[in-house]
Write an enzyme that holds these catalytic residues in place. Structure first.
Site, PDB file in Angstrom:
ATOM      1  N   GLU A 243       0.804  -1.225   0.000  1.00  0.00           N
ATOM      2  CA  GLU A 243       0.000   0.000   0.000  1.00  0.00           C
ATOM      3  C   GLU A 243       0.833   1.269   0.000  1.00  0.00           C
ATOM      4  O   GLU A 243       0.433   2.278   0.582  1.00  0.00           O
ATOM      5  CB  GLU A 243      -1.011  -0.002   1.153  1.00  0.00           C
ATOM      6  CG  GLU A 243      -2.174  -0.952   0.894  1.00  0.00           C
ATOM      7  CD  GLU A 243      -3.451  -0.574   1.624  1.00  0.00           C
ATOM      8  OE1 GLU A 243      -3.604   0.603   2.019  1.00  0.00           O
ATOM      9  OE2 GLU A 243      -4.303  -1.457   1.792  1.00  0.00           O
TER      10      GLU A 243
ATOM     11  N   HIS B  59      -2.824  -1.516   9.827  1.00  0.00           N
ATOM     12  CA  HIS B  59      -2.338  -2.879  10.047  1.00  0.00           C
ATOM     13  C   HIS B  59      -1.126  -2.807  10.970  1.00  0.00           C
ATOM     14  O   HIS B  59      -0.546  -1.736  11.157  1.00  0.00           O
ATOM     15  CB  HIS B  59      -1.891  -3.530   8.733  1.00  0.00           C
ATOM     16  CG  HIS B  59      -3.010  -3.885   7.810  1.00  0.00           C
ATOM     17  ND1 HIS B  59      -3.188  -5.142   7.298  1.00  0.00           N
ATOM     18  CD2 HIS B  59      -4.015  -3.126   7.292  1.00  0.00           C
ATOM     19  CE1 HIS B  59      -4.238  -5.163   6.507  1.00  0.00           C
ATOM     20  NE2 HIS B  59      -4.759  -3.938   6.479  1.00  0.00           N
TER      21      HIS B  59
END
Length: 417
Positions: free
Chosen positions: A73, A293
């Site tokens: 990402e 995360h």
């Protein structure tokens, strides 16, 4: 060259490689790997405090606690450059995988030389009209970097599967299944000549899902969290997403383990995972987390061995045939659903064309223009979906189903011999 002859040559090379390695490395080699989804969506302020967090991630990684870092990402290449520049004294080698409209978001940092790289773009990955999901524009894929580390030839794979969005009824589940199978095939065809294979990334798949079982059984890859020899608290499930102490977790979120580091060993090596931890939670001295995360960090011990593998692990087991058939069944049902979508899309296209007749009805000119504009946009969308989008998705489903059938027949025939 036959598969048998190839295996003989591989065995002979393994023997010579064993003595070569032992002359160079008398002891086991330690390999530390870290994986993190950085949550770097550059649009509409989706990723909170993105610029601050990228600086914090770079500063944390610059401590150099691991040999290899896999990141996901980093959609904005500038974010990758920021982290690369912050860590260049520690990780002198890096590679960013360019893919899709805005980039794959995947990269690898390494203390040891990266000598080659390659990637595979997944054949299905969401829909272009679902802008807020954005996976289609990200070009989800698997990339591999060949790294030379202390005499070892290591393939480091980094990947990112399609996001879930809806836990109870995810329309993207078939996409993740196809991505899991394509990852298995990519690993099988590229990971045979390396000494060690490391597969890391955000799989958006939990351990009790069929995609996880499909990948682990077909590849015989070991999950670092499960395989580790160190003891963990019973309440520590290795969760990496939606943790209650993460500053970006919503009030109703359900914690999940969807980020992994898997590993494989080829002859003449064996690999043991001595430790695996979830790390990089809150930023030290800040009131926010590094990402939505949290990172997985693992320690692997690589040891030369002369133990011969008499057959390919799990390749002829009934369990593998079962999971392949389950996957094929799921994709077959999804393919039937696509046919239904195709029908309704054509009906919608026909209705929209009928509505375009409003142009010939005596109405206010401004109203005519608005109606025509709306109808034109709807017709363009439905036409593109019917002739391109659904057609491409259907072909990908069929190809994966055919490949699964080939694999099933091969394993069943092998079991009869």
């Amino acid at each position: 060259m036959s598969r048998f002859n190839a295996q003989v040559i591989r065995t002979e090379l393994s023997v010579s490689r064993f003595f070569e390695v032992n002359m160079v490395n008398e002891k086991s080699i330690e390999l530390r790997v870290l994986n993190l989804n950085c949550w770097g969506v550059p649009l509409l302020n989706v990723s909170k405090l993105r610029h601050e967090r990228m600086s914090d991630i770079g500063e944390e990684l610059a401590k150099g606690l691991t040999h290899v870092v896999c990141l996901q990402e980093l959609w904005d290449f500038a974010d990758f450059e920021k982290i690369r520049d912050a860590t260049k004294e520690t990780y002198q080698h890096s590679h960013y995988f360019h893919s899709g409209v805005i980039g794959s978001g995947l990269c690898v940092l390494s203390k040891s030389p990266i000598v080659d790289a390659f990637f595979h773009h997944y054949s299905v990955n969401g829909y272009p009209h679902r802008f807020l999901h954005g996976d289609w524009y990200g070009g989800k894929m698997v990339g591999v970097c060949q790294i030379l580390h202390e005499g070892l030839n290591i393939n480091v794979y980094v990947t990112h599967f399609h996001a879930e969005y809806n836990y109870r009824q995810s329309p993207y589940r078939p996409h993740r299944l196809i991505q899991a199978y394509e990852l298995c095939q990519f690993l099988e065809h590229t990971g045979q000549t390396s000494d060690i294979n490391i597969i890391a990334g955000d799989f958006n798949t939990e351990p009790d899902e069929i995609g996880y079982e499909l990948f682990t059984k077909l590849t015989n890859a070991r999950d670092s969290w499960i395989a580790q020899t160190s003891k963990k608290d019973e309440g520590d499930g290795g969760f990496t997403s939606c943790l209650s102490h993460n500053s970006f977790t919503g009030p109703r979120a359900r914690q999940k383990r969807i980020d992994y580091i898997f590993y494989q060993a080829n002859q003449p090596y064996s690999v043991e995972c001595t430790d695996c931890t979830v790390t990089m939670g809150r930023v030290p001295g800040r009131d926010y987390s590094f990402s939505d995360h949290e990172a997985v960090s693992t320690v692997l011990k690589v040891t030369p061995t002369m133990e011969q593998k008499t057959e390919e692990p799990n390749q002829s087991s009934e369990d593998n045939v079962r999971i392949l058939k389950e996957t094929r069944q799921d994709l077959t049902l999804a393919l039937e659903d696509l046919k239904s979508q195709q029908l309704w899309t054509r009906i919608g296209l026909l209705v929209s064309l009928v509505l375009s007749l409003f142009w010939f009805i005596p109405l206010y000119d401004n109203l005519k223009v608005i109606v025509l504009l709306v109808v034109t946009l709807v017709v363009a969308y439905l036409f593109g979906k019917a002739t391109i989008g659904l057609r491409m998705e259907r072909k990908s489903y069929r190809e994966c189903i055919n490949n699964l059938s080939l694999k099933i027949n091969s394993l069943e025939n092998k079991g009869k011999k």
